[in-house]
Scaffold this active site. Sequence first.
Site, PDB file in Angstrom:
ATOM      1  N   ILE A  16       0.843  -1.208   0.000  1.00 62.76           N
ATOM      2  CA  ILE A  16       0.000   0.000   0.000  1.00 62.76           C
ATOM      3  C   ILE A  16       0.875   1.255   0.000  1.00 62.76           C
ATOM      4  O   ILE A  16       0.593   2.230  -0.717  1.00 62.76           O
ATOM      5  CB  ILE A  16      -0.977  -0.020   1.195  1.00 62.76           C
ATOM      6  N   ASP A  35      11.704   2.797   5.119  1.00 62.90           N
ATOM      7  CA  ASP A  35      11.339   1.371   5.178  1.00 62.90           C
ATOM      8  C   ASP A  35      12.556   0.582   5.623  1.00 62.90           C
ATOM      9  O   ASP A  35      13.693   0.966   5.318  1.00 62.90           O
ATOM     10  CB  ASP A  35      10.876   0.875   3.793  1.00 62.90           C
ATOM     11  N   GLY A  87       4.714  -1.856   9.393  1.00 66.03           N
ATOM     12  CA  GLY A  87       4.279  -2.804  10.410  1.00 66.03           C
ATOM     13  C   GLY A  87       4.233  -4.203   9.844  1.00 66.03           C
ATOM     14  O   GLY A  87       4.443  -4.416   8.639  1.00 66.03           O
ATOM     15  N   SER A 129      -7.074  -1.472  10.712  1.00 62.22           N
ATOM     16  CA  SER A 129      -7.538  -2.666  10.007  1.00 62.22           C
ATOM     17  C   SER A 129      -8.915  -3.096  10.474  1.00 62.22           C
ATOM     18  O   SER A 129      -9.233  -3.018  11.670  1.00 62.22           O
ATOM     19  CB  SER A 129      -6.535  -3.794  10.271  1.00 62.22           C
ATOM     20  N   TYR A 153      -2.093  -9.597  15.854  1.00 59.59           N
ATOM     21  CA  TYR A 153      -2.023  -8.542  14.839  1.00 59.59           C
ATOM     22  C   TYR A 153      -3.137  -7.514  15.073  1.00 59.59           C
ATOM     23  O   TYR A 153      -2.891  -6.303  15.173  1.00 59.59           O
ATOM     24  CB  TYR A 153      -2.137  -9.129  13.424  1.00 59.59           C
ATOM     25  N   LYS A 157      -3.078  -3.455  16.409  1.00 61.65           N
ATOM     26  CA  LYS A 157      -3.681  -2.290  15.738  1.00 61.65           C
ATOM     27  C   LYS A 157      -4.616  -1.550  16.699  1.00 61.65           C
ATOM     28  O   LYS A 157      -4.683  -0.322  16.721  1.00 61.65           O
ATOM     29  CB  LYS A 157      -4.449  -2.729  14.488  1.00 61.65           C
ATOM     30  N   ASN A 203      -2.981 -14.407   1.265  1.00 67.18           N
ATOM     31  CA  ASN A 203      -4.241 -13.748   0.912  1.00 67.18           C
ATOM     32  C   ASN A 203      -4.781 -14.229  -0.425  1.00 67.18           C
ATOM     33  O   ASN A 203      -4.039 -14.691  -1.295  1.00 67.18           O
ATOM     34  CB  ASN A 203      -4.043 -12.224   0.893  1.00 67.18           C
ATOM     35  N   GLY A 298      -9.927 -19.477  12.295  1.00 62.78           N
ATOM     36  CA  GLY A 298      -9.911 -18.040  12.583  1.00 62.78           C
ATOM     37  C   GLY A 298     -10.693 -17.204  11.586  1.00 62.78           C
ATOM     38  O   GLY A 298     -10.952 -16.024  11.836  1.00 62.78           O
ATOM     39  N   ASP A 299     -11.067 -17.776  10.421  1.00 65.42           N
ATOM     40  CA  ASP A 299     -11.827 -16.999   9.443  1.00 65.42           C
ATOM     41  C   ASP A 299     -13.262 -16.784   9.921  1.00 65.42           C
ATOM     42  O   ASP A 299     -13.831 -17.629  10.605  1.00 65.42           O
ATOM     43  CB  ASP A 299     -11.876 -17.722   8.091  1.00 65.42           C
TER      44      ASP A 299
END
Length: 349
Positions: A16, A35, A87, A129, A153, A157, A203, A298-299
Amino acid sequence: MRSPSTILVTGAAGFIGSHACVELLDHGYELIAVDDYSNSGPEVFARVEEIAGRFVGAVYELDIRDRRSLSAVFDRHAVDAVMHFAGRKAVGESTRMPVEYYDTNVGGTTSLLRTMHDHGVHRMVFSSSCSLYGDASRGPLDEASPVRPTNPYAASKWACEQILADVCHRLPEFTVLALRYFNPVGAHPGGLLGEDPSGTPDNLMPYLAQVAVGRRERLHVFGDDYPTPDGTAVRDYLHVMDTVEAHRVALEHLADRPGMQIFNLGVGRGSSVLDVVAAFGAACGSPVPYDIVPRRPGDVSELVADASAVAHAWGWKPTRDLADMCRDAWRFQQLNPAGYARSAHLANR
Ligand code: NAD
Ligand code: WQD
């Protein structure tokens, strides 16, 4: 306070962040890119410059937790605002490496805040997120929906958001816009910039693209027994170009009101895994082979944004649809079948 014109972008070489660099250069901003290349490489900046037709002003390889090095960057440049993408982002990995996730995501953010404050820089756009909504399959989620992080994660956030909100509450000079992205996918339409995950993609979209280009045999569709129209899980996919456009618009609104504001970034429309598979097949011209396998632990069944707040606040809406996302992801994959590092484009430079 002058309107932001010099933007320090952390995580600038990432998926991104690199697209954000193009968007900012295209709109006349000066950039300072930071970075540590822990999940990217410096080669991306040649592509950013080629697309934008301008040099990225300054690029620093550093870990944002290294306050001395970060401080030296703020000493050298008059930074107006920060876009904070840096991150770690892999949900599964975070369950195995929670300390690293809290250290990088929370420790990186506090190090950045400390350094900004020391240098009189008080404006930030923060990458948050949708994962912090947790298991929330109850229709479109607005920003007031309960936050229930279910992995380190997401918890990292949420911790960042709480720290940023408290700092803004106590120090009126701070302004933060936290953007909770749903599922950013796709690529720059020219095919030079895209998502280049190392190893096996976690992903859906990068995995699909690698199957379509022949790097992997078949997609595994994780579960067809969800309470959704076709049984596969539903997500709100957002084109990365819309995602970064929203960041640029956010900069223009940082001065609207002091304190912290939180906005969802999504299209507000759900697509199932099989919808995405079909759209990708249409984009690449042949069906993408897949097998249905058990659910991924976890989904959740459905995560879709109520994205009306950002539209109301800024008059901004995403304009690209799932077909655009698949077309652009496919073009990037075709032009860079083995990713940035080994692409013909760079070899020919
Ligand atoms: P990415 O991994 O491609 O980019 C992150 C960049 O940060 C990488 O270039 C990495 O090398 C760099 N980085 C990591 N730790 C660093 C450190 N300590 N110091 C300096 N640089 C560091 O990820 P992305 O998809 O571009 O995500 C950007 C941000 O958006 C992340 O904060 C992520 O959590 C958030 N986000 C991403 C998604 C998504 O689906 N991609 C969704 C919601 C939120
Ligand atoms: C999408 C759908 C999978 C891969 C993640 C993070 C979230 C946010 C966005 C950072 C799901 C299915 C996937 C595959 C599949 N990132 N799938 N086969 O899990 O919605 O969100 O990215 O903040 O925090 O959790 O995205 O792309 O992994 O999955 O069937 O090989 O595709 O089960 O339903 P997810 P995803």
